[in-house]
Design an enzyme around this catalytic site. Structure first.
Site, PDB file in Angstrom:
ATOM      1  NE  ARG A 169      46.412  45.695  50.728  1.00  0.00           N
ATOM      2  CZ  ARG A 169      46.104  44.689  49.923  1.00  0.00           C
ATOM      3  NH1 ARG A 169      44.913  44.148  49.953  1.00  0.00           N
ATOM      4  NH2 ARG A 169      46.989  44.200  49.093  1.00  0.00           N
ATOM      5  CG  ASP A 198      45.210  43.118  39.202  1.00  0.00           C
ATOM      6  OD1 ASP A 198      44.598  42.222  39.797  1.00  0.00           O
ATOM      7  OD2 ASP A 198      46.448  43.198  39.179  1.00  0.00           O
ATOM      8  NE  ARG A 245      45.199  36.433  45.735  1.00  0.00           N
ATOM      9  CZ  ARG A 245      45.589  37.699  45.896  1.00  0.00           C
ATOM     10  NH1 ARG A 245      44.994  38.477  46.773  1.00  0.00           N
ATOM     11  NH2 ARG A 245      46.588  38.180  45.171  1.00  0.00           N
ATOM     12  N   PRO A 246      45.963  29.912  46.661  1.00  0.00           N
ATOM     13  CG  PRO A 246      45.992  28.007  45.310  1.00  0.00           C
ATOM     14  CD  PRO A 246      45.243  29.287  45.543  1.00  0.00           C
ATOM     15  CB  CYS A 301      42.291  41.467  47.795  1.00  0.00           C
ATOM     16  SG  CYS A 301      42.592  43.226  47.825  1.00  0.00           S
ATOM     17  CE  LYS A 322      48.800  46.346  45.849  1.00  0.00           C
ATOM     18  NZ  LYS A 322      48.521  45.096  45.158  1.00  0.00           N
ATOM     19  CG  ASN A 323      50.492  44.309  42.058  1.00  0.00           C
ATOM     20  OD1 ASN A 323      50.261  44.529  43.249  1.00  0.00           O
ATOM     21  ND2 ASN A 323      49.543  43.950  41.194  1.00  0.00           N
TER      22      ASN A 323
END
Ligand code: EPU
Length: 421
Positions: A399, A307, A123-124, A118, A23-24
């Protein structure tokens, strides 16, 4: 109306499960494809809603997208136009930010809403933007939209304060057409980054050093279409390995690269899980042996992946003694612990750590998938629990997990969906 997942726990799993494409990697490969001047064929695309959202975004840009069979995506950007990306779909996933690097690289101009994804604490994307600026871009944020402009992008030396996966990939994509050489120092080393660089190099880019912490990109002026097969999803693989460790008689997890999973495999060994590691598969042999507590600290690759800590927490509720998980990437990534406690776990969270006291019996109840990997954790807990677990907000799970219900049913799990009013 909401769709939920229900799991009746206590059934021992057995059989073989095949892992889908990462996925990533996929969520970066799809935006990367627009950098080409011809069709890009990507094989092994997982059927997940993130891919649907990205395909929608591609179509809005005038890119032709064809799904062939179950898992081949043909992306043809030959007739695309650069339009502002302000649609709802941008906010559905974090990875829409990869269009920033790709559009900036191709056109020197991007307008994009703040990407979603998520909630794992702050999460900058400051490092992505600093990288674009170092290449000569001007970045503004007006009325909830990023506007990034560059007359010309020029290679530069960029040191990442944190070895960010997203920033490394995004800067790489922006730099492929830049004049001269870009060097990313303290680059992230995750396998998904190597996969994206492999695609870009097949297209004609000149990227060297991926997999190390110094990446160089020599700008080119043309990229062609190509064919690419995605690497297996190491996080999906990890989820099934942990799930098998928790609830299997014997399960083979196949189509994986075991080298990508070494930090997990060594922890499973420490916990007392019996397994056989092959070239492209791992066999987990369950049993009634006592599991031992262990401590984990999440770190960038090749350290223990953040993860995977959430799914693993479910297994650690069954281990004897106190396990401590310390989260160094997303210090607030512990919402799954509250849900596990509802099921009977004994976990104390003192940010950035969670203390899991085991073993504890789990009982099915109503729980909420607050994010993608929390969902995976709750599925594992549901398989272990006595009675029926109902998981809400499962769009998070959809997702990122390809055919979760089908794969688990084939292993003998009792899992189904219901629509509730
Ligand atoms: N960070 C910054 N500034 C930035 C970018 C990152 O401070 O500009 C910080 C983050 O806040 C975090 C750390 O750097 O503390 C690492 O973040 P990174 O950029 O590496 O994460 P990401 O690229 O946004 C990807 C995965 C995540 C995974 C992380 C860490 C994708 C689409 N997402 O996110 O995957 O947790 O790397 O490995 O590839 C998931 O699959 O469930 C997931 C959340």
């Amino acid at each position: 109306m909401e769709e939920v997942i229900k799991i009746e726990g206590g059934h021992k799993l057995h059989g073989t499960v095949r892992i889908s494409g990462s996925k990533n990697a996929t969520v970066a490969l799809i935006p990367a494809a627009i950098l080409a001047n011809g069709p890009v064929t990507i094989c092994g695309v997982p059927q997940i809603s993130d891919v649907n959202s990205l395909s929608e975004l591609l179509k809005d840009l005038g890119v032709e997208v064809i799904l062939k069979g179950d898992d081949i995506l043909i992306i043809d950007p030959s007739n695309m136009t650069n339009r502002p990306m302000v649609q709802e779909a941008v906010t559905k996933l974090r990875a829409s930010y990869y269009f920033m690097g790709a559009l900036l690289g191709k056109y020197g101009h991007v307008e994009m809403k703040m990407p979603g994804g998520c909630y794992l604490g702050p999460r900058p994307i400051d490092l992505h933007l600093k990288g674009f600026e170092a290449l000569g871009a001007d970045v503004r944020y007006e009325h909830g939209t990023y506007i990034i402009d560059a007359k010309e992008l020029t290679g530069n030396k960029i040191f990442l304060d944190i070895s960010s996966v997203g920033a490394t990939i995004n800067i790489m994509m922006a730099a492929v057409y830049a004049k001269g050489r870009t060097t990313i120092e303290n680059a992230a080393k995750e396998p998904e980054i190597i996969d994206v660089a492999t695609l870009l190099n097949k297209m004609g880019a000149k990227i060297r050093g991926v997999g190390t912490n110094v990446i160089t990109i020599d700008g080119v002026d043309h990229l062609d279409g190509c064919f690419h097969e995605i690497i297996p999803d190491r996080i999906e693989a990890a989820t099934y390995l942990v799930l098998a460790a928790a609830a299997a008689n014997e399960v083979i997890v196949e189509n994986i690269i075991p080298q990508h999973l070494e930090s997990l495999l060594s922890k499973l060994d420490e916990i007392g899980i019996q397994m056989e590691v092959g070239i492209d598969h791992v066999k987990i042999i369950g049993g009634s042996h006592t599991l031992q507590a262990t401590d984990i600290k999440t770190l960038p690759y090749p350290g223990f992946a953040t993860d995977i800590q959430q799914p693993l927490t479910a297994l650690l509720t069954q281990a004897k003694g106190q396990s401590i998980i310390t989260e160094t990437i997303y210090t607030e990534r512990f919402k799954h612990c509250m849900e596990l406690n509802k099921m009977g776990a004994n976990i104390n969270v003192m940010t950035p750590s969670a203390m899991i006291n085991g073993p504890t019996a789990l009982t099915g109840c109503d729980v909420v998938a607050t994010d993608l990997r929390c969902g995976a954790c709750l599925v594992i807990a549901g398989l272990l629990a006595e009675g029926v677990t109902t998981i809400y907000e499962i769009y998070h799970i959809d997702r990122g997990y390809d055919n979760l219900d089908g794969k688990l049913t084939a292993l003998g799990a009792k899992i189904w969906r219901e629509t509730i009013h």
